[in-house]
Design an enzyme around this catalytic site. Structure first.
Site, PDB file in Angstrom:
ATOM      1  N   ARG A 149       0.842  -1.183   0.000  1.00 51.20           N
ATOM      2  CA  ARG A 149       0.000   0.000   0.000  1.00 51.20           C
ATOM      3  C   ARG A 149       0.884   1.242   0.000  1.00 51.20           C
ATOM      4  O   ARG A 149       2.044   1.206   0.436  1.00 51.20           O
ATOM      5  CB  ARG A 149      -0.901   0.023   1.231  1.00 51.20           C
ATOM      6  CG  ARG A 149      -1.826  -1.186   1.362  1.00 51.20           C
ATOM      7  CD  ARG A 149      -2.617  -1.115   2.657  1.00 51.20           C
ATOM      8  NE  ARG A 149      -3.542  -2.242   2.796  1.00 51.20           N
ATOM      9  CZ  ARG A 149      -3.243  -3.383   3.415  1.00 51.20           C
ATOM     10  NH1 ARG A 149      -2.030  -3.547   3.952  1.00 51.20           N
ATOM     11  NH2 ARG A 149      -4.136  -4.350   3.511  1.00 51.20           N
ATOM     12  N   LYS A 173      -2.206  -2.561   7.882  1.00 54.23           N
ATOM     13  CA  LYS A 173      -3.405  -2.184   8.630  1.00 54.23           C
ATOM     14  C   LYS A 173      -3.438  -2.915   9.963  1.00 54.23           C
ATOM     15  O   LYS A 173      -3.029  -4.063  10.067  1.00 54.23           O
ATOM     16  CB  LYS A 173      -4.659  -2.520   7.817  1.00 54.23           C
ATOM     17  CG  LYS A 173      -4.865  -1.619   6.603  1.00 54.23           C
ATOM     18  CD  LYS A 173      -6.183  -1.930   5.925  1.00 54.23           C
ATOM     19  CE  LYS A 173      -6.445  -0.961   4.780  1.00 54.23           C
ATOM     20  NZ  LYS A 173      -7.754  -1.239   4.122  1.00 54.23           N
ATOM     21  N   HIS A 251      -2.859   2.463  -5.811  1.00 53.07           N
ATOM     22  CA  HIS A 251      -3.621   1.226  -5.662  1.00 53.07           C
ATOM     23  C   HIS A 251      -3.746   0.488  -6.989  1.00 53.07           C
ATOM     24  O   HIS A 251      -3.919  -0.736  -7.014  1.00 53.07           O
ATOM     25  CB  HIS A 251      -5.000   1.530  -5.075  1.00 53.07           C
ATOM     26  CG  HIS A 251      -5.295   0.722  -3.849  1.00 53.07           C
ATOM     27  ND1 HIS A 251      -4.492   0.740  -2.719  1.00 53.07           N
ATOM     28  CD2 HIS A 251      -6.289  -0.166  -3.580  1.00 53.07           C
ATOM     29  CE1 HIS A 251      -4.983  -0.076  -1.817  1.00 53.07           C
ATOM     30  NE2 HIS A 251      -6.067  -0.648  -2.311  1.00 53.07           N
ATOM     31  N   ARG A 254      -0.915  -1.801  -7.052  1.00 49.80           N
ATOM     32  CA  ARG A 254      -1.170  -2.930  -6.149  1.00 49.80           C
ATOM     33  C   ARG A 254      -2.132  -3.922  -6.807  1.00 49.80           C
ATOM     34  O   ARG A 254      -1.895  -5.136  -6.790  1.00 49.80           O
ATOM     35  CB  ARG A 254      -1.747  -2.383  -4.845  1.00 49.80           C
ATOM     36  CG  ARG A 254      -2.065  -3.415  -3.770  1.00 49.80           C
ATOM     37  CD  ARG A 254      -2.381  -2.672  -2.486  1.00 49.80           C
ATOM     38  NE  ARG A 254      -3.125  -3.461  -1.524  1.00 49.80           N
ATOM     39  CZ  ARG A 254      -2.583  -4.263  -0.626  1.00 49.80           C
ATOM     40  NH1 ARG A 254      -1.257  -4.420  -0.588  1.00 49.80           N
ATOM     41  NH2 ARG A 254      -3.325  -4.921   0.247  1.00 49.80           N
ATOM     42  N   HIS A 277      -3.809  -9.158   3.352  1.00 52.00           N
ATOM     43  CA  HIS A 277      -5.254  -9.227   3.557  1.00 52.00           C
ATOM     44  C   HIS A 277      -5.571 -10.142   4.732  1.00 52.00           C
ATOM     45  O   HIS A 277      -5.041 -11.249   4.822  1.00 52.00           O
ATOM     46  CB  HIS A 277      -5.964  -9.756   2.310  1.00 52.00           C
ATOM     47  CG  HIS A 277      -6.018  -8.770   1.201  1.00 52.00           C
ATOM     48  ND1 HIS A 277      -6.249  -9.132  -0.120  1.00 52.00           N
ATOM     49  CD2 HIS A 277      -5.893  -7.410   1.188  1.00 52.00           C
ATOM     50  CE1 HIS A 277      -6.259  -8.041  -0.875  1.00 52.00           C
ATOM     51  NE2 HIS A 277      -6.045  -7.003  -0.109  1.00 52.00           N
ATOM     52  N   TYR A 286      -9.315 -10.544  -7.129  1.00 55.16           N
ATOM     53  CA  TYR A 286      -8.334 -10.531  -8.208  1.00 55.16           C
ATOM     54  C   TYR A 286      -8.473 -11.744  -9.115  1.00 55.16           C
ATOM     55  O   TYR A 286      -8.041 -11.712 -10.264  1.00 55.16           O
ATOM     56  CB  TYR A 286      -6.922 -10.452  -7.629  1.00 55.16           C
ATOM     57  CG  TYR A 286      -6.704  -9.180  -6.856  1.00 55.16           C
ATOM     58  CD1 TYR A 286      -6.606  -7.957  -7.513  1.00 55.16           C
ATOM     59  CD2 TYR A 286      -6.645  -9.184  -5.468  1.00 55.16           C
ATOM     60  CE1 TYR A 286      -6.438  -6.775  -6.817  1.00 55.16           C
ATOM     61  CE2 TYR A 286      -6.483  -8.013  -4.760  1.00 55.16           C
ATOM     62  CZ  TYR A 286      -6.383  -6.815  -5.435  1.00 55.16           C
ATOM     63  OH  TYR A 286      -6.228  -5.648  -4.736  1.00 55.16           O
TER      64      TYR A 286
END
Length: 305
Positions: A149, A173, A251, A254, A277, A286
């Site tokens: 990110r 995150k 993004h 990414r 994730h 994806y």
């Protein structure tokens, strides 16, 4: 209890206990401030289910995205549930608040040939020795090569890089740390930037502002401080916008990296680990992108398509 006081305490809870990212905490705090203004209420007791529904309806009429309204719903439900658990309100008005279903949209993806051409052009510009060109080339190679990110790449310190092993340690995150790999092109771009570009940018730092000089930051801004996410976004957007059309920031790199990994036969769980994730379901979008590409290729090439 006043809404603003409770909202501040809730934001602290999200950051320290639930360990949500600063961006998420800011978004939730902004949502609660907007709720307070919309309901024209000062105290928590002044907001009930009807006020919450009216607040979301106003957002719908403004044309806010479903994802935004879903986040607002989550912010309100979490806040009032927390307030009820802590005895600040007698009843939880958010327990019956329903979020709209999110529409699934496929992420914007650049093809491998497009990115190869863009990065080759940036490499040629960086070869001239301009420190900004060296930095921008290294930035894009790192973003695409590691699928991190933009906040993660801007948070990189020198000690986080291992160019010999081609890995970087990033903080994602929820303050979750992970190690991501990157390829030889990113190593070459980073090495050139760290040797010839970064020292020049570092020399521009103002000694009187040591807290912003970012001694250990990998990517630096034009004034020698740590490069911000907004600046990094602008760099990437300026490069990709002509190629993809419309808004296309970090993004997109990414998304592209994840899709190209799957196109190349990478295991879905391995891609999940690289992207950081928490849920495999988030990564599975994806696979839809890859399927769309496969279908498009089939339609173009197969005589019976």
């Amino acid at each position: 209890m006043r809404i603003d006081e409770a909202a501040d305490a809730y934001a602290t809870h999200l950051a320290r206990v639930r360990r949500l990212s600063p961006a998420t905490v800011r978004a939730y705090r902004s949502d609660l401030a907007d709720l307070s203004a919309s309901a024209e209420a000062v105290s928590l007791e002044g907001i009930g289910l009807e006020e919450l529904r009216e607040w979301l309806w106003q957002a719908t009429r403004r044309g806010d995205a479903r994802s935004t309204i879903a986040r607002r719903t989550a912010a309100a439900r979490g806040f009032f549930s927390w307030a009820h658990e802590h005895g600040m309100i007698g009843e939880d008005p958010g327990i019956r608040l329903v979020a709209p279903k999110r529409g699934r949209t496929l992420p914007r993806v650049a093809t491998a040939p497009i990115l190869a051409r863009v990065l080759d052009e940036m490499s040629a510009a960086a070869a001239e020795g301009d420190p900004i060109a060296l930095r921008d080339h290294a930035l894009l190679e790192t973003l695409y090569g590691s699928a991190v990110r933009v906040s993660e790449v801007c948070g990189l310190d020198l000690s986080d890089l291992d160019l010999d092993r081609r890995t970087a340690r990033v903080l994602g995150k929820g303050s979750k740390e992970r190690v991501v790999p990157f390829g030889a092109p990113a190593v070459r771009a980073l090495d050139a930037y760290l040797v010839r570009g970064r020292p020049v940018l570092r020399s521009r730092a103002d000694p009187s502002r040591s807290e912003r000089s970012a001694t250990n930051a990998v990517f630096l801004g034009v004034r020698g401080g740590r490069m911000g996410a907004r600046s990094a976004y602008d760099v990437v957007a300026n490069v990709l916008r002509p190629e993809l059309g419309g808004a296309a920031g970090p993004h997109a790199l990414r998304h592209s990296a994840a899709t190209h990994l799957l196109d190349g036969g990478a295991d879905l769980r391995a891609v999940q680990e690289i992207l950081g994730h928490a849920s495999l379901g988030t990564t599975q979008i994806y696979t839809h992108v890859s399927s769309e590409r496969l279908a498009a290729t089939y339609r173009l090439a197969h005589p019976r398509a």
